[in-house]
Each structure stands twice: as C-alpha cells, then as structure tokens.
Design an enzyme around this catalytic site. Structure first.
Site, PDB file in Angstrom:
ATOM      1  N   ASP A  84      36.570  78.714  53.102  1.00 25.72           N
ATOM      2  CA  ASP A  84      36.668  79.408  54.383  1.00 25.72           C
ATOM      3  C   ASP A  84      35.314  80.010  54.698  1.00 25.72           C
ATOM      4  O   ASP A  84      34.607  80.472  53.806  1.00 25.72           O
ATOM      5  CB  ASP A  84      37.756  80.479  54.371  1.00 25.72           C
ATOM      6  CG  ASP A  84      38.265  80.782  55.777  1.00 25.72           C
ATOM      7  OD1 ASP A  84      39.387  80.335  56.110  1.00 25.72           O
ATOM      8  OD2 ASP A  84      37.527  81.429  56.556  1.00 25.72           O
ATOM      9  N   THR A  98      46.393  71.155  64.234  1.00 30.28           N
ATOM     10  CA  THR A  98      47.067  70.521  65.364  1.00 30.28           C
ATOM     11  C   THR A  98      46.011  70.213  66.431  1.00 30.28           C
ATOM     12  O   THR A  98      45.396  71.136  66.978  1.00 30.28           O
ATOM     13  CB  THR A  98      48.130  71.483  65.927  1.00 30.28           C
ATOM     14  OG1 THR A  98      49.042  71.795  64.871  1.00 30.28           O
ATOM     15  CG2 THR A  98      48.876  70.854  67.098  1.00 30.28           C
ATOM     16  N   PHE A 115      53.808  70.536  59.587  1.00 29.34           N
ATOM     17  CA  PHE A 115      55.020  71.015  60.270  1.00 29.34           C
ATOM     18  C   PHE A 115      55.607  72.268  59.635  1.00 29.34           C
ATOM     19  O   PHE A 115      56.707  72.668  59.987  1.00 29.34           O
ATOM     20  CB  PHE A 115      56.071  69.902  60.280  1.00 29.34           C
ATOM     21  CG  PHE A 115      55.641  68.678  61.046  1.00 29.34           C
ATOM     22  CD1 PHE A 115      55.771  68.634  62.427  1.00 29.34           C
ATOM     23  CD2 PHE A 115      55.089  67.584  60.398  1.00 29.34           C
ATOM     24  CE1 PHE A 115      55.363  67.512  63.150  1.00 29.34           C
ATOM     25  CE2 PHE A 115      54.678  66.458  61.106  1.00 29.34           C
ATOM     26  CZ  PHE A 115      54.817  66.429  62.479  1.00 29.34           C
ATOM     27  N   CYS A 154      51.726  78.875  67.335  1.00 29.60           N
ATOM     28  CA  CYS A 154      51.798  77.438  67.614  1.00 29.60           C
ATOM     29  C   CYS A 154      52.413  77.095  68.975  1.00 29.60           C
ATOM     30  O   CYS A 154      51.752  76.478  69.810  1.00 29.60           O
ATOM     31  CB  CYS A 154      52.562  76.729  66.515  1.00 29.60           C
ATOM     32  SG  CYS A 154      51.660  76.755  64.953  1.00 29.60           S
TER      33      CYS A 154
HETATM   34  N1  LIG Z   1      50.341  78.783  61.413  1.00 29.47           N
HETATM   35  C1  LIG Z   1      51.273  77.851  61.422  1.00 29.47           C
HETATM   36  O1  LIG Z   1      52.465  78.125  61.239  1.00 29.47           O
HETATM   37  C2  LIG Z   1      50.901  76.403  61.684  1.00 29.47           C
HETATM   38  C3  LIG Z   1      51.845  75.398  61.431  1.00 29.47           C
HETATM   39  C4  LIG Z   1      51.492  74.082  61.633  1.00 29.47           C
HETATM   40  C5  LIG Z   1      50.230  73.773  62.117  1.00 29.47           C
HETATM   41  N2  LIG Z   1      49.328  74.762  62.372  1.00 29.47           N
HETATM   42  C6  LIG Z   1      47.995  74.392  62.850  1.00 29.47           C
HETATM   43  O2  LIG Z   1      47.089  74.485  61.739  1.00 29.47           O
HETATM   44  C7  LIG Z   1      45.809  74.928  62.194  1.00 29.47           C
HETATM   45  C8  LIG Z   1      45.402  76.181  61.443  1.00 29.47           C
HETATM   46  O3  LIG Z   1      46.291  77.216  61.769  1.00 29.47           O
HETATM   47  P1  LIG Z   1      46.352  78.592  60.963  1.00 29.47           P
HETATM   48  O4  LIG Z   1      47.500  79.354  61.492  1.00 29.47           O
HETATM   49  O5  LIG Z   1      46.255  78.301  59.510  1.00 29.47           O
HETATM   50  O6  LIG Z   1      44.964  79.255  61.450  1.00 29.47           O
HETATM   51  P2  LIG Z   1      44.220  80.521  60.849  1.00 29.47           P
HETATM   52  O7  LIG Z   1      43.482  81.119  61.965  1.00 29.47           O
HETATM   53  O8  LIG Z   1      45.169  81.350  60.041  1.00 29.47           O
HETATM   54  O9  LIG Z   1      43.176  79.903  59.797  1.00 29.47           O
HETATM   55  C9  LIG Z   1      42.058  79.146  60.151  1.00 29.47           C
HETATM   56  C10 LIG Z   1      40.948  79.460  59.144  1.00 29.47           C
HETATM   57  O10 LIG Z   1      39.882  78.530  59.312  1.00 29.47           O
HETATM   58  C11 LIG Z   1      38.662  79.204  59.027  1.00 29.47           C
HETATM   59  N3  LIG Z   1      37.563  78.404  59.587  1.00 29.47           N
HETATM   60  C12 LIG Z   1      37.265  78.144  60.876  1.00 29.47           C
HETATM   61  N4  LIG Z   1      36.186  77.325  60.971  1.00 29.47           N
HETATM   62  C13 LIG Z   1      35.823  77.046  59.700  1.00 29.47           C
HETATM   63  C14 LIG Z   1      34.786  76.245  59.120  1.00 29.47           C
HETATM   64  N5  LIG Z   1      33.926  75.538  59.894  1.00 29.47           N
HETATM   65  N6  LIG Z   1      34.682  76.199  57.790  1.00 29.47           N
HETATM   66  C15 LIG Z   1      35.529  76.889  56.996  1.00 29.47           C
HETATM   67  N7  LIG Z   1      36.543  77.650  57.486  1.00 29.47           N
HETATM   68  C16 LIG Z   1      36.682  77.730  58.819  1.00 29.47           C
HETATM   69  C17 LIG Z   1      38.863  80.566  59.667  1.00 29.47           C
HETATM   70  O11 LIG Z   1      37.980  81.528  59.150  1.00 29.47           O
HETATM   71  C18 LIG Z   1      40.338  80.848  59.325  1.00 29.47           C
HETATM   72  O12 LIG Z   1      40.448  81.567  58.104  1.00 29.47           O
HETATM   73  C19 LIG Z   1      45.940  75.107  63.702  1.00 29.47           C
HETATM   74  O13 LIG Z   1      45.530  73.933  64.352  1.00 29.47           O
HETATM   75  C20 LIG Z   1      47.425  75.314  63.889  1.00 29.47           C
HETATM   76  O14 LIG Z   1      47.855  74.919  65.180  1.00 29.47           O
HETATM   77  C21 LIG Z   1      49.638  76.074  62.156  1.00 29.47           C
END
Ligand SMILES: NC(=O)c1ccc[n+]([C@@H]2O[C@H](COP(=O)([O-])OP(=O)(O)OC[C@H]3O[C@@H](n4cnc5c(N)ncnc54)[C@H](O)[C@@H]3O)[C@@H](O)[C@H]2O)c1
Length: 444
Positions: free
Chosen positions: A30, A122, A152, A263
C-alpha cells in the site's frame, strides 16, 4: 504461488490474507505508509470480523507480509493483483481510474519475467485494454497478460465470502494466464466454487451488472414499502411472499433507508456513464440511482413527521452510522444524509455506532458521540435506528423509554415489532408496515 496485492484496503487486505491462508506467499502493498506501519505492528486498520486472527496467523507462518514499495513483491510474483480504489470521479460520476493506471505504471516499471496482472478493483469495460496499453508503453519488452477478476465479497462477511464464493469470474483470452489463475484459485476449486471463464470485457461488465441488479432489488422493495404504507400492507410479508419464489430469491429484499456503502452508489453511477457513452443508456439503473438518492432525505422527513412536524430545538438520538452492520465503513452511508437533513431542520444529534464513529467524525459536524446505546438516548426527543447492528436488536426497552424525553422511535430497519413497541408505550414508526405508517399519519 507468489502473489503481490497492490492496495491493502477492504478488498486487498482480505484477499491477500485469504490467498495466504490458501498457502500462497503474499505481499500486501500500500502506498499509505501509516497503513503499512500499522499492519507491520500487527494492528488492522479496518474493522472486518475475523481479519485480525487471519492476518496474525498468516504473518506468523511466514506467508503474509506488508510493504510500501512494490518492487520486490512484483519481481517475484506469479500474479500481481490491483486492488486500489475506483471512486466516483468528482463532477461526472465516471469511475476515477487514476489509481488503477498509476498502479499499472508502477508494476510495469519493475516486473520481471512472465507476469499476470489481475484487476480486482471494480473497473469499467475496457479498463483492461488501457492497463495493457500502459504496461506495453512503459515496458515494450515485457512478457505479461492482463486479466479481469472482479471481487464480489461483502464487507462484514468478507472472509467467508472470499473463501466460499458463489462464483469466481476470470476474464482472459490468454491460455498461460488462465493456468496461473486456475492455480491461484485451486484451493477454492477443490471446494467446488464455480469458476466462470469469460472474455475480459465480459468479466468487467459482470461486476457492474451484479451490483446494479442488487441495487435495483433493494430500491424495488423500498418503493413497495412506500406503497405498503399508503395502502395498509406489510412489506416484510410481501418480501417473503415474493422471495420464496426461486426466480426472485429472498435476499436483498429488506426495506430500509436506501443503499449506501463504498460500492453500489459509485458502481451504479459508473455503469450509467458507461452505458450512456456506449449509446445504450440504462434507464432502469438511472431511475434506481435517482430514487435511492431521494430516499435518504425522505427518511429524515419521516423522522420529522414522527416528531409532530418539527425537530427544531429537539434532540434526536441516532443508533447506527455505518452503511451496514459489522463494518466501520462510512462511505455513502445513509446516516450521513439523514443526519445532515435533520440538522438542517434544526435538530441536535446524539449518535452511537459500535465501529463507525471514528470515520464519522471526519464526515459529520456538530454531532455528540456517545459511549453506548443508552447513553445515546439520554434526554432524546426521538430515537432513529439507522443501522441494524446486533447490539441494537435487543435493547432494554424500558430503560430506553425511561431515559428518553419523549418515547418516539423511528426504526428504519424494521428490527422491532410494532405491537410490542406500542405495548411498551412507544410511538413507533417503521418502514412499509401498517402500524408504523398509521402512527406516523396519526401525528401529521
Ligand atoms: N469494499 C468492498 O466491499 C468492495 C467489494 C468488491 C469490490 N470492491 C472494489 O475493490 C476496489 C478497492 O476497494 P476498497 O474498498 O478495498 O478500497 P480502499 O479505499 O479500502 O483501499 C484501496 C487502497 O489502495 C491503496 N492504493 C491506492 N493507489 C495505490 C498504489 N498506486 N499503490 C499501492 N496502494 C495504492 C490506498 O492507499 C488504499 O489503502 C474498488 O474498485 C472497489 O469498488 C470493493
């Protein structure tokens, strides 16, 4: 297998920890140093049931580690997952892909040998093509494939969802990449999780179609709930009556304050934009998003009606802030709109949430945060239940009533029974149930 997970948020950290638990060697990367420092110390930066134990066990067994720099992890990886955020772009609602593209550039610079780059974030249809172009442009010599593998899982049940998924979708036309992905998911395949191999664009669209469908289901039952209130029907019974039909299914048929979270709101918007750009607008999803937006403030009006038409100068206790139970995630939580609308109408807000108050503090102003549910209702003119945490399902109602200034309860999750609440002397309003509607009407 060696796996690098770029982005260690709700999806990256859970996926990384679960892959490690399958026996793979995983590095979660991260760019946020505070997050990685916390993880290295053994602190989990998010609330997700069971995640602390899963991470601790796999770190101890040497299969899971953390880094801010992706170089080593990517160089040695068979598969590099991109799990960074794809929020709504400010202004137009398109998915903001800047984090995904940055991750692609970072990976391209350091990758070594045949590498499978897997988009777990996503992302709109065609993003895989752009990731491929970026990697090729950055490293014309690279040997790689770009795969779509949408996630998912649901927050609050993320580990179980990841380990026992309804299906795994893998979008690629590259035979070598397919073999790597089959190996990465082999432990689940042994557990009979269906793997659906598709083209990359199909996989990308499948994720949006799933979320838009679920958002539609929620919005549909919410509108049925409104109609129930008008005509004296009970939405919970309607939901059961239709949900027992296998073609419909009983899940996602709980009427409430409208969907929120990290989401559905952003993914419905992004799908709407993709469809408009493709000249194939999705009018159903456009309507779902609009109806849901309206609904959150409408819930504040429901509270105001229950309070006799005005909340000016009154104290409203809010139980539950997160968009659903068992998470600390406050992104797009209905509580944000409801509380702001009540404040706009002159109410003072006291609030309690088991896990969400830290995140809420940066999103809401002038809220008094409380230590527990009973502290929250102290001196309140009305209580609103916004999130159905288990801790709120069996409150000592006599104690609640004794502490409130007026015994008005607006239950936006239908977790109490109208007859029981009436018997205990509450004026009780719920969603889409005749008694609740009658109470509300009676006050107007
Ligand atoms: N949260 C959910 O329930 C869920 C479920 C399915 C899909 N998704 C999808 O998954 C993706 C991530 O969602 P999330 O909720 O985990 O997001 P989040 O914001 O909790 O986590 C994203 C992380 O990525 C890090 N990051 C960003 N750019 C980076 C880089 N270049 N190098 C290293 N780290 C980097 C950020 O610091 C952050 O910690 C999204 O596209 C979301 O739509 C989320």
């Amino acid at each position: 297998m060696r796996v690098a997970m770029i982005g260690s948020g709700y999806v990256g950290l859970v996926s990384g920890a679960c892959f490690a638990d399958f026996g793979h060697v995983v590095t979660c990367v991260d760019k946020d140093p505070a997050k990685i420092e916390a993880l290295t110390r053994g602190d989990i930066p998010i609330f997700e049931p069971g995640l602390d134990d899963l991470v601790a066990t796999n770190v101890k067994e040497g299969r899971l580690s953390f880094a801010t720099d992706l170089t080593e992890a990517v160089r040695s990886a068979d598969a590099v997952f991109i799990a960074v955020g794809t929020p709504s772009r400010r202004g137009d609602g398109h998915a903001d892909l800047s984090y995904v593209y940055q991750a692609a550039r970072d990976i391209a610079k350091v990758m070594d040998g045949y590498t499978v780059i897997v988009t777990k974030s996503t992302v709109p249809v065609g993003t895989g093509d752009e990731v491929e172009r970026i990697v090729r442009e950055t490293r014309p010599d690279a040997d790689f494939a770009v795969v779509s593998n949408p996630e998912f899982l649901r927050e609050g049940a993320a580990i179980a969802d990841f380990k026992r998924p309804d299906r795994i979708v893998i979008g690629t036309d590259d035979e070598r990449a397919r073999r790597v992905m089959a190996e990465v998911y082999r432990p689940l395949y042994l557990n009979q999780a269906p793997i659906l191999y598709t083209g990359r664009r199909t996989a990308e669209l499948t994720k949006y179609a799933a979320n838009a469908f679920l958002a539609t289901k929620i919005t549909f039952i919410n509108e049925i709930a409104d109609l129930c209130e008008k005509v004296g029907a009970n939405v919970q019974e309607v939901a059961r009556g239709i949900g027992l039909d296998n073609r419909i299914g009983g899940k996602f048929l709980h009427a409430g304050p409208g969907y929120g979270g990290s989401c559905f709101p952003k993914d419905t918007l992004a799908l709407i934009k993709t469809a408009q750009d493709a000249g194939s607008p999705m009018r159903i999803v456009e309507t779902v998003a609009a109806v849901n937006d309206q609904r959150k403030r409408a819930m504040a009006r429901k509270v105001i009606a229950a309070c006799g038409g005005s909340v000016r100068g009154k104290t409203v206790a809010v139980l539950g802030l997160t968009f659903k139970p068992n998470t600390d995630d406050m992104r797009e939580a209905p509580a944000l709109s409801i509380i702001t609308a009540l404040q706009d109408s002159g109410a003072r807000i006291r609030a309690y949430d088991p896990e969400g108050m830290e995140q809420a503090q940066s999103l809401l102003e002038h809220v008094t945060y409380c230590d527990n549910a009973y502290d929250c209702v102290e001196g309140a003119d009305a209580l609103v239940i916004v999130t159905e945490w288990n801790a709120f399902r069996a409150l000592d109602l006599d104690r609640v009533k004794g502490q409130m200034k007026a015994p008005i309860v607006v239950d936006l999750r239908n977790i109490y029974r109208a007859d029981e609440m009436a018997r205990r002397g509450f004026l009780y309003v719920s969603v889409g149930r005749p008694d609740g509607a009658a109470d509300a009407d009676g006050l107007m």
